[in-house]
Scaffold this motif. Structure first.
Motif, short mmCIF file in Angstrom:
data_model
loop_
_atom_site.label_atom_id
_atom_site.label_comp_id
_atom_site.label_asym_id
_atom_site.label_seq_id
_atom_site.Cartn_x
_atom_site.Cartn_y
_atom_site.Cartn_z
N THR A 64 0.80 -1.51 -0.33
CA THR A 64 0.39 -0.07 0.08
C THR A 64 1.43 1.06 0.39
OG1 THR A 64 -1.71 -1.08 1.10
CG2 THR A 64 -2.19 1.19 0.89
N LYS A 65 0.78 2.61 -1.14
CA LYS A 65 1.57 3.62 -0.70
C LYS A 65 0.78 4.61 -0.57
CE LYS A 65 4.31 5.74 -4.58
NZ LYS A 65 4.14 6.42 -5.83
N HIS A 66 -0.51 4.58 -0.27
CA HIS A 66 -0.55 5.84 0.82
C HIS A 66 -2.69 5.54 1.31
CE1 HIS A 66 2.41 8.22 -0.59
NE2 HIS A 66 2.00 8.56 -2.25
N ILE A 67 -2.26 5.37 2.57
CA ILE A 67 -3.77 4.92 2.94
C ILE A 67 -4.94 6.80 3.71
CG2 ILE A 67 -5.05 4.37 4.92
CD1 ILE A 67 -2.35 2.99 5.93
N LEU A 68 -6.04 6.21 3.31
CA LEU A 68 -6.89 7.30 3.19
C LEU A 68 -8.68 7.04 3.91
CD1 LEU A 68 -8.00 9.19 -0.45
CD2 LEU A 68 -6.23 10.36 1.30
N ILE A 69 -8.56 7.23 5.09
CA ILE A 69 -9.45 7.11 6.02
C ILE A 69 -10.64 7.94 6.04
CG2 ILE A 69 -9.65 6.88 8.59
CD1 ILE A 69 -7.23 6.22 8.62
N SER A 70 -12.00 7.29 5.64
CA SER A 70 -12.82 8.02 4.87
C SER A 70 -13.95 7.67 5.38
CB SER A 70 -13.60 8.07 3.57
OG SER A 70 -14.89 8.84 3.30
N GLY A 71 -14.46 9.32 6.26
CA GLY A 71 -15.80 8.67 7.64
C GLY A 71 -16.84 9.98 7.68
N VAL B 174 1.70 8.69 2.98
CA VAL B 174 0.37 8.95 2.90
C VAL B 174 -0.71 8.38 4.33
CG1 VAL B 174 -0.71 11.30 2.92
CG2 VAL B 174 0.79 10.62 1.57
N ILE B 175 -0.46 9.65 5.42
CA ILE B 175 -1.79 8.80 6.02
C ILE B 175 -2.50 10.08 5.66
CG2 ILE B 175 -3.23 7.45 8.02
CD1 ILE B 175 -0.97 6.13 8.98
N ALA B 176 -3.81 9.56 5.36
CA ALA B 176 -5.08 11.39 5.26
C ALA B 176 -6.44 10.88 5.92
CB ALA B 176 -5.41 12.09 4.09
N ALA B 177 -7.39 11.41 6.72
CA ALA B 177 -8.04 11.84 7.46
C ALA B 177 -9.20 12.05 6.28
CB ALA B 177 -8.76 11.91 8.80
N VAL B 178 -10.21 11.69 5.19
CA VAL B 178 -11.22 12.61 4.45
C VAL B 178 -12.63 12.58 5.59
CG1 VAL B 178 -11.72 12.81 2.26
CG2 VAL B 178 -9.03 11.81 2.88
N THR C 214 -10.30 8.78 -5.47
CA THR C 214 -9.94 8.09 -6.59
C THR C 214 -8.62 7.75 -7.54
OG1 THR C 214 -10.54 10.30 -8.47
CG2 THR C 214 -12.84 7.95 -7.78
N HIS C 215 -7.69 8.19 -6.56
CA HIS C 215 -6.65 9.10 -6.86
C HIS C 215 -5.51 7.19 -6.89
CE1 HIS C 215 -2.20 9.64 -6.78
NE2 HIS C 215 -2.36 10.95 -6.90
N GLU C 216 -5.03 7.09 -8.30
CA GLU C 216 -4.02 6.09 -8.02
C GLU C 216 -3.25 5.21 -7.04
OE1 GLU C 216 -2.20 6.20 -11.77
OE2 GLU C 216 -0.97 7.21 -11.26
N ASN C 217 -3.08 5.70 -6.13
CA ASN C 217 -1.93 5.32 -5.31
C ASN C 217 -2.11 5.04 -3.96
OD1 ASN C 217 -0.04 5.63 -7.77
ND2 ASN C 217 1.08 7.44 -6.98
N VAL C 218 -3.33 5.85 -3.78
CA VAL C 218 -3.80 5.61 -2.32
C VAL C 218 -5.41 4.00 -2.66
CG1 VAL C 218 -4.71 7.68 -2.18
CG2 VAL C 218 -5.88 6.69 -2.59
N VAL C 219 -5.11 3.71 -1.47
CA VAL C 219 -6.07 2.47 -1.32
C VAL C 219 -7.10 3.20 0.07
CG1 VAL C 219 -6.82 0.67 0.01
CG2 VAL C 219 -4.53 1.30 -0.84
N VAL C 220 -8.38 3.51 -0.02
CA VAL C 220 -9.61 4.15 0.92
C VAL C 220 -10.25 3.06 1.49
CG1 VAL C 220 -11.52 5.69 0.72
CG2 VAL C 220 -10.08 5.99 -1.30
N TYR C 221 -9.64 3.39 3.29
CA TYR C 221 -10.42 2.56 3.88
C TYR C 221 -11.60 3.45 4.58
CZ TYR C 221 -6.83 0.25 3.45
OH TYR C 221 -5.73 -0.45 2.72
N ASN C 222 -13.30 3.21 4.52
CA ASN C 222 -14.17 3.91 4.93
C ASN C 222 -14.53 2.75 6.32
OD1 ASN C 222 -15.27 5.46 2.52
ND2 ASN C 222 -15.19 3.46 1.87
N ILE C 223 -14.69 4.05 7.17
CA ILE C 223 -14.57 4.12 8.43
C ILE C 223 -15.72 4.71 9.19
CG2 ILE C 223 -13.61 6.26 9.14
CD1 ILE C 223 -12.61 4.21 11.75
N ASP C 224 -17.12 3.34 9.93
CA ASP C 224 -17.68 4.03 10.87
C ASP C 224 -17.51 3.05 11.91
OD1 ASP C 224 -18.71 0.80 10.67
OD2 ASP C 224 -19.05 1.31 8.88
#
Length: 189
Positions: free
Chosen positions: A2-9, A136-140, A154-164
């Motif tokens: 994994t290159k970068h992590i986006l945590i979305s919620g 990178v770790i980002a909260a989005v 939708t960036h090609e270098n990120v994996v999005v993790y949806n949190i609830d």
């Protein structure tokens, strides 16, 4: 890897808390920023939102965030319907906090949202980081009506993790091996 992590919620679901838990297992130097909304509104009902460099000790004994001199870190203010944005703070301090990252470290962006949607220099710095080699770790925020946030997800270098509320602990268990892998790969010995 994994290159970068986006945590979305949604707001208040635990994005920042999850990042803090993961960082407790991190040994890499930290770069980037955190944003904090003050819990107390001003006389007009607006809540100030500030940006702080990651790793800086901007807290008092009670854990409350202090303001930098002359309000130079004030991103803006908001109430339930109106947002006043200081784009120059995003474009100056926000860019500085992202671009100061050095190889062998980790960039944290907590949090990315809609207020910076017109801060072009800041958005460019964010995308440059996602195109780079420093993890990178980002909260989005999970808003879909903001092109900037949709482009991040939708960036090609990120994996999005949806949190609830139901998957916070499971996400921690899923992401912890990635943090450990980054520590092994990027740590300068």
């Amino acid at each position: 890897m994994t290159k970068h992590i986006l945590i979305s919620g949604a707001r208040g679901v635990g994005k920042s808390t999850l990042i803090e838990r993961l960082l407790a297992e991190n040994f890499l130097p930290l770069h980037g920023f955190i944003t904090k909304r003050l819990e107390t509104a001003d006389a007009k009902g607006f809540y100030p939102i500030h940006i702080y460099p990651l790793g800086a000790k901007w807290t008092n004994a009670e854990g409350q965030y202090w303001q930098l001199p002359a309000e130079r870190n004030l991103l803006g203010t908001c109430d339930s319907k109106t947002h006043n944005v200081n784009r120059h703070v995003f474009n100056e301090l926000g860019v500085q906090y992202i671009e100061s990252a050095e190889p062998g470290g980790l960039i944290i962006m907590d949090e990315l949202g809609f207020m910076e949607a017109r801060a072009e220099d800041f958005k460019k710095a964010v995308f440059n980081a996602l195109n780079g080699d420093i993890p990178v770790i980002a909260a989005v925020k999970n808003r879909t009506d903001v092109d900037f946030l949709n482009d991040l997800r939708t960036h090609e270098n990120v994996v999005v993790y949806n949190i609830d509320e139901s998957n916070r602990d499971a996400l921690y268990s899923e992401l912890l091996p990635i943090i450990r892998e980054w520590n092994a790969k990027y740590r300068i010995k």
